[in-house]
Motif scaffolding. Structure first.
Motif, mmCIF file in Angstrom:
data_model
loop_
_atom_site.group_PDB
_atom_site.id
_atom_site.type_symbol
_atom_site.label_atom_id
_atom_site.label_comp_id
_atom_site.label_asym_id
_atom_site.label_seq_id
_atom_site.Cartn_x
_atom_site.Cartn_y
_atom_site.Cartn_z
ATOM 1 N N LEU A 148 0.834 -1.206 0.000
ATOM 2 C CA LEU A 148 0.000 0.000 0.000
ATOM 3 C C LEU A 148 0.868 1.256 0.000
ATOM 4 C CD1 LEU A 148 -2.848 1.334 0.291
ATOM 5 C CD2 LEU A 148 -2.480 1.260 2.777
ATOM 6 N N ILE A 149 0.548 2.169 -0.912
ATOM 7 C CA ILE A 149 1.176 3.489 -0.913
ATOM 8 C C ILE A 149 0.091 4.494 -0.540
ATOM 9 C CG2 ILE A 149 2.407 5.236 -2.267
ATOM 10 C CD1 ILE A 149 3.155 3.003 -4.254
ATOM 11 N N VAL A 150 0.367 5.304 0.445
ATOM 12 C CA VAL A 150 -0.572 6.357 0.818
ATOM 13 C C VAL A 150 -0.046 7.661 0.235
ATOM 14 C CG1 VAL A 150 -1.295 7.753 2.795
ATOM 15 C CG2 VAL A 150 -1.556 5.273 2.872
ATOM 16 N N GLU A 151 -0.876 8.312 -0.595
ATOM 17 C CA GLU A 151 -0.468 9.583 -1.216
ATOM 18 C C GLU A 151 -0.991 10.749 -0.397
ATOM 19 O OE1 GLU A 151 -1.089 10.074 -5.405
ATOM 20 O OE2 GLU A 151 -0.307 8.074 -5.866
ATOM 21 N N VAL A 152 -0.072 11.560 0.097
ATOM 22 C CA VAL A 152 -0.456 12.751 0.845
ATOM 23 C C VAL A 152 0.112 13.985 0.146
ATOM 24 C CG1 VAL A 152 -0.491 11.468 3.020
ATOM 25 C CG2 VAL A 152 1.568 12.714 2.377
ATOM 26 N N THR A 153 -0.569 15.109 0.286
ATOM 27 C CA THR A 153 -0.049 16.336 -0.326
ATOM 28 C C THR A 153 0.819 17.071 0.684
ATOM 29 O OG1 THR A 153 -1.971 17.591 0.384
ATOM 30 C CG2 THR A 153 -2.059 16.621 -1.813
ATOM 31 N N GLU A 154 1.644 17.959 0.137
ATOM 32 C CA GLU A 154 2.516 18.749 1.001
ATOM 33 C C GLU A 154 1.717 19.546 2.011
ATOM 34 O OE1 GLU A 154 5.177 21.181 -1.275
ATOM 35 O OE2 GLU A 154 5.231 19.649 -2.836
ATOM 36 N N THR A 155 0.610 20.120 1.571
ATOM 37 C CA THR A 155 -0.176 20.966 2.476
ATOM 38 C C THR A 155 -0.761 20.149 3.631
ATOM 39 O OG1 THR A 155 -1.776 20.864 0.689
ATOM 40 C CG2 THR A 155 -0.844 23.006 1.161
ATOM 41 N N ALA A 156 -1.074 18.869 3.368
ATOM 42 C CA ALA A 156 -1.668 18.037 4.421
ATOM 43 C C ALA A 156 -0.697 17.804 5.572
ATOM 44 C CB ALA A 156 -2.140 16.703 3.855
ATOM 45 N N VAL A 157 0.596 17.732 5.262
ATOM 46 C CA VAL A 157 1.571 17.443 6.319
ATOM 47 C C VAL A 157 2.382 18.682 6.704
ATOM 48 C CG1 VAL A 157 1.823 14.967 5.937
ATOM 49 C CG2 VAL A 157 3.163 16.545 4.549
ATOM 50 N N PHE A 158 2.061 19.802 6.065
ATOM 51 C CA PHE A 158 2.843 21.016 6.304
ATOM 52 C C PHE A 158 2.751 21.485 7.755
ATOM 53 C CE2 PHE A 158 2.894 25.727 6.431
ATOM 54 C CZ PHE A 158 4.262 25.866 6.292
ATOM 55 N N GLY A 159 1.546 21.434 8.325
ATOM 56 C CA GLY A 159 1.339 21.941 9.681
ATOM 57 C C GLY A 159 2.042 21.135 10.766
ATOM 58 N N GLY A 160 2.599 19.968 10.422
ATOM 59 C CA GLY A 160 3.207 19.112 11.443
ATOM 60 C C GLY A 160 2.128 18.468 12.291
ATOM 61 N N LEU A 170 2.081 5.240 10.006
ATOM 62 C CA LEU A 170 1.886 4.435 8.794
ATOM 63 C C LEU A 170 3.217 3.870 8.317
ATOM 64 C CD1 LEU A 170 -0.645 6.654 6.805
ATOM 65 C CD2 LEU A 170 -1.106 4.464 7.936
ATOM 66 N N HIS A 171 4.229 4.734 8.334
ATOM 67 C CA HIS A 171 5.554 4.322 7.878
ATOM 68 C C HIS A 171 6.104 3.199 8.745
ATOM 69 C CE1 HIS A 171 9.793 5.070 6.507
ATOM 70 N NE2 HIS A 171 9.118 5.083 5.381
ATOM 71 N N GLU A 172 5.856 3.297 10.062
ATOM 72 C CA GLU A 172 6.306 2.244 10.979
ATOM 73 C C GLU A 172 5.578 0.922 10.720
ATOM 74 O OE1 GLU A 172 6.066 3.965 14.943
ATOM 75 O OE2 GLU A 172 7.563 5.442 14.267
ATOM 76 N N LEU A 173 4.335 1.024 10.275
ATOM 77 C CA LEU A 173 3.572 -0.183 9.906
ATOM 78 C C LEU A 173 4.170 -0.864 8.682
ATOM 79 C CD1 LEU A 173 -0.229 0.826 9.957
ATOM 80 C CD2 LEU A 173 0.877 -0.884 11.406
ATOM 81 N N GLY A 174 4.925 -0.091 7.878
ATOM 82 C CA GLY A 174 5.494 -0.624 6.649
ATOM 83 C C GLY A 174 4.814 -0.101 5.399
ATOM 84 N N VAL A 175 3.807 0.758 5.590
ATOM 85 C CA VAL A 175 3.108 1.368 4.457
ATOM 86 C C VAL A 175 4.049 2.386 3.802
ATOM 87 C CG1 VAL A 175 1.175 2.906 3.864
ATOM 88 C CG2 VAL A 175 0.831 1.027 5.495
ATOM 89 N N LYS A 176 4.002 2.461 2.454
ATOM 90 C CA LYS A 176 4.837 3.425 1.730
ATOM 91 C C LYS A 176 4.143 4.782 1.684
ATOM 92 C CE LYS A 176 7.871 0.306 0.678
ATOM 93 N NZ LYS A 176 9.135 0.333 1.430
ATOM 94 N N ILE A 177 4.949 5.840 1.764
ATOM 95 C CA ILE A 177 4.395 7.188 1.763
ATOM 96 C C ILE A 177 4.835 7.925 0.495
ATOM 97 C CG2 ILE A 177 4.225 9.373 3.036
ATOM 98 C CD1 ILE A 177 3.262 6.926 4.677
ATOM 99 N N ALA A 178 3.854 8.464 -0.226
ATOM 100 C CA ALA A 178 4.169 9.265 -1.414
ATOM 101 C C ALA A 178 3.757 10.712 -1.172
ATOM 102 C CB ALA A 178 3.437 8.716 -2.636
ATOM 103 N N LEU A 179 4.631 11.647 -1.576
ATOM 104 C CA LEU A 179 4.261 13.068 -1.544
ATOM 105 C C LEU A 179 3.692 13.421 -2.912
ATOM 106 C CD1 LEU A 179 6.922 15.275 0.301
ATOM 107 C CD2 LEU A 179 4.554 14.797 0.959
ATOM 108 N N ASP A 180 2.400 13.756 -2.929
ATOM 109 C CA ASP A 180 1.675 14.028 -4.170
ATOM 110 C C ASP A 180 1.917 15.460 -4.644
ATOM 111 O OD1 ASP A 180 -0.012 13.450 -6.238
ATOM 112 O OD2 ASP A 180 -1.796 13.134 -5.014
ATOM 113 N N ASP A 181 1.789 15.675 -5.939
ATOM 114 C CA ASP A 181 1.935 17.020 -6.519
ATOM 115 C C ASP A 181 3.247 17.656 -6.071
ATOM 116 O OD1 ASP A 181 -0.646 16.420 -7.279
ATOM 117 O OD2 ASP A 181 -1.583 17.774 -5.841
ATOM 118 N N PHE A 182 4.302 16.841 -5.982
ATOM 119 C CA PHE A 182 5.551 17.327 -5.390
ATOM 120 C C PHE A 182 6.116 18.520 -6.166
ATOM 121 C CE2 PHE A 182 10.130 17.330 -4.494
ATOM 122 C CZ PHE A 182 10.070 17.468 -3.114
ATOM 123 N N GLY A 183 6.557 19.510 -5.402
ATOM 124 C CA GLY A 183 7.156 20.693 -6.011
ATOM 125 C C GLY A 183 6.204 21.865 -6.118
#
Ligand code: C2E
Ligand code: CA
Ligand code: CA
Ligand code: CA
Length: 278
Positions: A148-160, A170-183
């Motif tokens: 499983l790859i979970v796609e998150v946007t920069e704005t979603a994780v920007f606030g910390g 999720l990452h500790e579970l082993g799920v892959k993390i993708a940054l969507d619309d990167f840049g």
């Protein structure tokens, strides 16, 4: 002058009111749509370059309204984020995508995609217990977390805060993390230092005009260097022509997604490596 500006303000207020009404209406109809099964998922291939073999698929939600017809996710997903319905819709999307992935593994064997990518919104990440929902969807489908790859946007994780903690879980579970619309965000490179990321999805805006050896190509080159340097994999989004695919390969890109390779459809055709090589 005061009079015309007053009139203008009234017109503006009426427009805002209409928009609020329309948003409320759409929200209520979305609630009904969830209960009556009007949503479905389509899947777009993510291919390897230069051959174009399907490696992964990205799931994308579709809504066919009985009267409005096709409603674009660009229209209803933001509404669902604002009224909170994205939490329930998102969980349905996640479970449906995982179940579909496992079915393809069973029916297509080695030709099936090896991972599925699911879009997750800021609101979902901020919901307490989100990682547990993902873990439950995986366990319920007997699916390995790294499929499983979970796609998150920069704005979603920007606030910390909660969102970043959810990504870490999720990452500790082993799920892959993708940054969507990167840049396209305001803090792309900073985020790479603070959020565990496996995949960079390089936004379509950098792929457009890439064949013209101007600014786009320079930025696309910088992005693949960052990705390679950090040991991540980069996916070029929105590839529409063979020329773009060739340029991307030349710049070092090894994964791509776009209409040139396949549109999002309910049942993509999968070809095993031996078929694709012919
Ligand atoms: P996104 O995650 O960046 O998805 C990529 C969008 O680009 C999709 O539009 C896809 O159909 C489109 N696309 C793919 N290849 C090409 C191409 O070569 N050219 C062009 N012009 N477009 C291409 P779509 O399906 O309309 O989705 C729009 C946005 O709605 C998505 O952007 C995502 O932000 C959101 N969305 C879609 N499905 C979901 C979902 O299941 N959950 C959440 N939270 N958001 C979703
Ligand atoms: Ca996406
Ligand atoms: Ca994207
Ligand atoms: Ca997008």
């Amino acid at each position: 002058a005061a009079k015309t500006s007053q009139a203008r303000f009234r017109r503006y207020a009426v427009e805002l009111d209409d928009r609020a009404d329309e948003e409320a209406r759409l929200g209520a109809e979305m609630r009904a749509a969830l209960d009556t099964g009007q949503f479905h998922l389509v899947y777009q291939p993510i291919v390897s370059l230069p051959g174009g073999e399907t490696r992964y698929v990205e799931s994308l939600v579709r809504w066919t309204h009985p009267v409005r017809g096709f409603v674009s996710p660009g229209e209803f997903v933001p509404v669902a984020e604002r009224n909170g319905l994205i939490v329930e819709l998102g969980e349905w999307i996640l479970r449906t995508a995982c179940a579909q992935f496992v079915r393809w593994q069973a029916t297509h064997g080695a030709a099936a995609p090896t991972r599925i990518s699911v879009n997750v919104s800021a609101r979902q990440l901020a919901e307490p217990g989100f990682a547990a929902v993902v873990a439950d969807a995986l366990a319920g489908n007997r699916m390995a977390p790294d499929c499983l790859i979970v796609e998150v946007t920069e704005t979603a994780v920007f606030g910390g805060g909660v969102a970043v903690r959810a990504v870490e879980e999720l990452h500790e579970l082993g799920v892959k993390i993708a940054l969507d619309d990167f840049g396209t965000g305001h803090s792309s490179l900073t985020l790479l230092q603070t959020v565990p990321v496996d995949v960079l999805k390089v936004d379509k805006s950098f792929v457009d005009n890439i064949t013209e050896a101007g600014r786009h190509a320079v930025i696309a080159t910088a992005l693949i260097q960052v990705s390679d340097g950090l040991g991540l994999s980069a996916v070029a989004e929105g590839v529409e022509t063979a020329e773009q695919a060739a340029s991307l390969f030349e710049l070092g890109y090894r994964y791509a997604q776009g209409y040139h390779f396949g549109r999002p459809v309910a049942e993509p055709a999968f070809h095993g490596p031996e078929v694709a090589a012919r």
